[in-house]
Design an enzyme around this catalytic site. Structure first.
Site, PDB file in Angstrom:
ATOM      1  N   HIS A  44       0.821  -1.220   0.000  1.00 37.99           N
ATOM      2  CA  HIS A  44       0.000   0.000   0.000  1.00 37.99           C
ATOM      3  C   HIS A  44       0.855   1.270   0.000  1.00 37.99           C
ATOM      4  O   HIS A  44       0.345   2.361  -0.272  1.00 37.99           O
ATOM      5  CB  HIS A  44      -0.941  -0.005   1.203  1.00 37.99           C
ATOM      6  CG  HIS A  44      -2.282   0.607   0.919  1.00 37.99           C
ATOM      7  ND1 HIS A  44      -2.443   1.738   0.148  1.00 37.99           N
ATOM      8  CD2 HIS A  44      -3.537   0.236   1.288  1.00 37.99           C
ATOM      9  CE1 HIS A  44      -3.709   2.049   0.072  1.00 37.99           C
ATOM     10  NE2 HIS A  44      -4.411   1.141   0.747  1.00 37.99           N
ATOM     11  N   ASP A  63      -1.953   2.057  -4.590  1.00 37.62           N
ATOM     12  CA  ASP A  63      -3.235   2.316  -3.930  1.00 37.62           C
ATOM     13  C   ASP A  63      -4.286   1.324  -4.420  1.00 37.62           C
ATOM     14  O   ASP A  63      -4.118   0.672  -5.463  1.00 37.62           O
ATOM     15  CB  ASP A  63      -3.696   3.745  -4.206  1.00 37.62           C
ATOM     16  CG  ASP A  63      -2.784   4.770  -3.536  1.00 37.62           C
ATOM     17  OD1 ASP A  63      -2.249   4.455  -2.464  1.00 37.62           O
ATOM     18  OD2 ASP A  63      -2.615   5.865  -4.102  1.00 37.62           O
TER      19      ASP A  63
END
Length: 557
Positions: free
Chosen positions: A530, A534
């Site tokens: 992450h 995204d």
């Protein structure tokens, strides 16, 4: 002059190497370019060639053993040459001089040996100052040094959660001195001697390493400053002659067990009672060795050895059938297998990835009907054999070209966007898992991908891959579909920012044009870092990948 050959660094992540096989023996002649040994790194087994000519005079790492990078692997020189100084056979100053003057020894090896401290007769004070359990001070008569106990097999230090005795308090055998917090639980710690608490080595709430001084017990008023300044160890166990009077002394209070028992109440320490309950021992049948016949910890521990045998014998008489069944039962054997270098590095790298990169997972189900038809047509061509995995790798490479953010890596204070697309393909080997890399995958066709994957997978299983063939990946694919696994998630292969997990193609009912028909589906799972990728970016990548697999002709455009 003899030259020291050190363990080479054969990959950028290698910290130690294992000698899989020696090709030369001590005394044999070595020519420049001869293979000295096969070195197993964290990624592969590689031949290690000699760069000098001479006779192999010394082997520093036996076949099957491992050693750190830059440690002595071998020594090559003239036949009959004295190398005792180079391999540690002479005194330290002579060895250092010989190493320092030898041009064949790397600078790191010279520095390491020159900086090695020599032994002295002066005691070295460890961390913790005077409260360590190492030193040479004499222990006064009747004084006992209590060290931090090892209360579990993984315990390296203990924390004093609570002291039950203060300095100056009278302590009896079986009294709880303190509550010790280990890496697993908080346990009561009992005193095994009588006397006065003269010193607390660890403050309440403080921690100390195993075997450092926890407390000192002895006659009231005894000066223990010499022990604290010298940090003496606990005295050695007494000889049989010395132990005999003590045994007689402790045996006498055991006769008074009846006077310590009133009705159903038995004099027993809290820890001993807890241990007895866990072991299922009837405390009423025990004779305590503590003061006034009090049952203490060691009575419970000794019961397991001395008292358990008669109980087992009685049980055998009462239930011969059960005993016969137990005799016929063959228990499984517990064995241990030393870790290979590959297994060690897999454990290290995957742990680093899982605990440093914030993983999240996206899953999608693909209709593989058209992909199945396309593969049949391709494999109908002469000398063509394409697998579904080859098609997936090609589709992944094309999707990465459209979504460069997924083809990126975390660089601490920056994100590295890779210009090349190099797909790593996870391959299972007996030692674990390796990831050979297809360089410039987006520029390869089906036949090239198929040939490269087959070649590298075959050499990976025989440990024939080179280190550079497992470096430089920008994305990874792991396929367990051939084992019938429908869906799973993988740990990201650092420094990649994503890895695709491929499941099996399953034939099942699907809805098509409002009708329930038989279809072929496959589930894909994308694990993303992450910090780099995204959720929306990962989802868009999977959409593009889905389009390529459900419309395989688009891969040819």
């Amino acid at each position: 002059m003899a030259e020291v050959i050190t363990m080479p660094r054969l990959s950028d992540t290698m910290t130690e190497g294992k000698v899989a096989k020696w090709h030369k023996k001590v005394g044999e002649s070595v020519n420049e370019g001869d293979v000295l040994a096969e070195i197993e790194t964290d990624k592969a087994v590689q031949d290690f060639e000699s760069e000098i000519k001479g006779t192999l005079l010394y082997i520093g790492v036996e076949e099957g053993n491992a050693a750190p990078v830059d440690s002595v692997l071998a020594i090559i020189g003239n036949e009959g040459e004295d190398i005792s100084a180079l391999k540690g056979g002479s005194s330290a100053p002579q060895a250092e001089n010989a190493i320092a003057s030898n041009p064949g020894v790397p600078e790191e090896f010279k520095t390491e040996n020159q900086n090695t401290p020599t032994e002295t007769s002066e005691p070295v004070e460890k961390e913790g100052g005077s409260d360590t359990a190492a030193g040479t001070a004499e222990i006064p008569a009747g004084v006992e040094v209590i060290t931090m106990p090892r209360l579990s097999d993984t315990m390296t230090e203990g924390k004093v959660a609570k002291w039950h005795k203060n300095v100056g308090d009278n302590v009896k055998e079986g009294d709880i001195l303190a509550e010790i917090e280990t890496d697993k639980a908080v346990q009561d710690f009992e005193a095994e001697v009588n006397g006065t608490l003269l010193h607390q080595g660890v403050a309440e709430g403080g921690a100390s390493a195993v075997d450092t001084v926890l407390a000192i017990i002895g006659p009231a008023g005894t000066d223990v400053s010499g022990i604290l300044s010298g940090g003496s160890k606990k005295p050695a166990a007494p000889t049989q002659a010395e132990a005999a009077p003590q045994e007689n002394k402790t045996a006498e209070p055991a006769k008074t067990v009846e006077s310590s028992t009133t009705g159903d109440r038995v004099a027993i320490s809290p820890l001993a009672r807890k241990m007895a309950e866990e072991k299922g021992i009837d405390v009423a049948s025990l004779q305590g060795s503590g003061e006034n016949g009090r049952i203490v910890k060691k009575d419970i521990e000794n019961y397991k050895v001395s008292a358990a045998q008669p109980v087992q014998a009685a049980a055998a008489v009462a239930a011969p059938a059960a005993a016969q069944a137990a005799m016929n039962f063959v228990a499984g054997e517990t064995t241990e297998t030393p870790n290979s270098q590959v297994r060690n590095i897999i454990a290290k790298r995957l742990s680093e990835s899982k605990f440093s990169a914030p993983h999240y997972y996206l899953m999608v189900e693909i209709n593989m009907d058209k992909a199945i038809e396309a593969r049949k047509e391709l494999n109908s061509l002469p000398d063509t054999k394409i697998s579904f995995n080859d098609m997936i790798i090609k589709a992944v490479a094309m999707a990465l070209r459209k979504h460069p953010q997924v083809n990126s890596s975390w660089g601490g204070d920056k994100i590295i966007h890779h210009g090349d697309i190099n797909v790593g393909v996870a391959v299972a080997i007996p030692d674990g898992l390796v990831v050979p890399v297809l360089k410039h995958t987006d520029q390869m066709n089906y036949m090239q991908i198929s040939a490269a994957v087959k070649d590298m997978a075959s050499r990976a299983k025989s440990k024939g891959l080179k280190a550079n063939e497992m470096e430089g990946s920008t994305f990874s694919v792991s396929n367990l579909g051939m084992f019938g696994i429908e869906t799973f998630t993988s740990i990201i292969n650092q420094p990649n920012s994503a890895i695709l997990s491929v499941g099996a193609i399953i034939e099942k009912p699907v809805v098509k044009d409002g009708q329930i028909v038989v279809g072929n589906t496959m589930k894909l799972s994308l694990a993303c870092d992450h910090r780099v990728v995204d959720g929306a970016t990962g989802a868009e990548f999977l959409q593009t990948l889905r389009t390529y697999l459900e419309q395989p002709l688009t891969l040819l455009l």
